[in-house]
Enzyme design. Structure first.
Site: not given
Ligand code: SF4
Length: 343
Positions: A90, A103, A110, A114, A117, A333
């Site tokens: 994206e 962005c 990833c 987190c 997210c 995101c």
């Molecule tokens: S916010 Fe999402 S993309 Fe960013 S480091 Fe944490 S898990 Fe990864």
């Protein structure tokens, strides 16, 4: 085949000279690609036949394939691109009063996990190559050029992935987009956001002291941060603060702390006071981000954004509440990709 978007002008000059061509030929190709948005070597009318043949045999200018494009009421445009290997990423285009901003994504998925997210729900498949990150900027510039609009002026590296976990490609990308002969975006117009991989800070200070750095803090203490950001078990808040101090001493640059406000998790007045104490005396500002709901979490949006901000201000901490962009098109995101992968 060599990918054109992996090259700075200097690199392309070296490559062409090594292969018997002239230094100025690199500038000619750069002008076609970056100024005239021409990606077909055969149409670059001022190149010699031998150079066109060599380029066609050795280099390609690959393009991203646009799978989905969603335009928000506020003009924010979210793109889902398919890469050559079929993976999807994206990219978001946002319009601010200081110009168009992009962005970019640095990894497919990833591994940082987190909890708030959408990208963290899809594990990392691979790092993006430098060219694949550059192509996101190029594609959007071409889109803006075709619409007769201003090109991108700011880059935030805050899309899917942890940029410092893909340091070599990130470095190469930064060198390519800052090259005045190509995309030409200055260091101070670029911000890279990390969840706190402080093991890379020495490299960062040495390589990119003028590029903006933002840290996803999201909690005022280790107890809360460890619950929502597993990376805190490797590099905790104390590690972050000591490395931030080192960064500021070396660069004299203000650092940004990002803080996503989640209802009942990190948004109380007590958290605001604790955060203010934590960052007091540090050359920083805090970017408060109202959390955008994502699927498969029990988190809720905070109702305490304004009060949280006021508490910080009363402590003399510089803070802003991030302007929300594209909330009607799921611009958080990773959400577009997450939904698309599940189909
Ligand atoms: S916010 Fe999402 S993309 Fe960013 S480091 Fe944490 S898990 Fe990864």
């Amino acid at each position: 085949m060599l990918n054109f978007f992996n090259y700075t002008l200097k690199d392309l000059q070296d490559l062409l000279i090594e292969n018997g061509f002239k230094k100025f030929n690199a500038q000619q190709v750069f002008d076609w690609v970056y100024k005239k948005f021409e990606t077909n070597f055969n149409k670059m009318s001022n190149l010699s036949k031998s150079l066109i043949t060599w380029l066609n045999e050795n280099m390609h200018i690959s393009c991203l394939s646009e799978e989905i494009k969603l335009v928000s009421k506020d003009g924010t445009t979210k793109f889902l691109f398919k890469l050559e290997d079929g993976n999807k990423i994206e990219t978001v285009l946002m319009n601010f009063d200081y110009g168009n901003s992009i962005c970019v994504t640095t990894q497919v998925g990833c591994n940082m996990g987190c909890k708030f997210c959408a990208s963290g729900q899809l594990k990392k498949i691979r790092n993006l190559e430098a060219a694949e990150i550059v192509m996101q900027v190029y594609h959007l510039n071409k889109y803006l050029h075709e619409k007769g609009e201003d090109l991108i002026r700011n880059i935030v590296v805050m899309g899917i992935g942890e940029p410092l976990d893909n340091y070599e490609n990130l470095s190469k990308f930064l060198n390519i987009v800052r090259d005045d002969h190509g995309i030409g975006i200055g260091s101070r117009k670029i911000t890279v956001s990390t969840c706190g991989l402080v093991n890379r800070f020495d490299d960062w200070i040495r390589d990119f002291p003028q590029v903006g750095l933002a840290i996803s803090l999201h909690a005022p203490n280790n107890e809360i941060r460890s619950k929502i950001m597993p990376i805190n078990n490797a590099y905790n808040i104390n590690d972050i603060i000591s490395n931030v101090n080192k960064y500021i001493k070396a660069t004299n640059r203000r650092i940004t702390f990002e803080y996503i406000l989640i209802d009942g998790i990190n948004d109380s007045d007590a958290c605001a006071h604790e955060l203010a104490e934590l960052v007091k005396g540090i050359l920083c500002y805090i970017n408060l981000i109202p959390w955008n709901p994502v699927d498969n979490t029990t988190f809720k949006r905070s109702h305490n954004v304004r009060r949280f901000y006021e508490v910080l201000r009363k402590h003399g901490i510089t803070a802003t509440v991030r302007q929300e962009k594209g909330s009607d098109i799921n611009s958080s995101c990773g959400q577009l990709r997450a939904k698309n992968e599940k189909k």
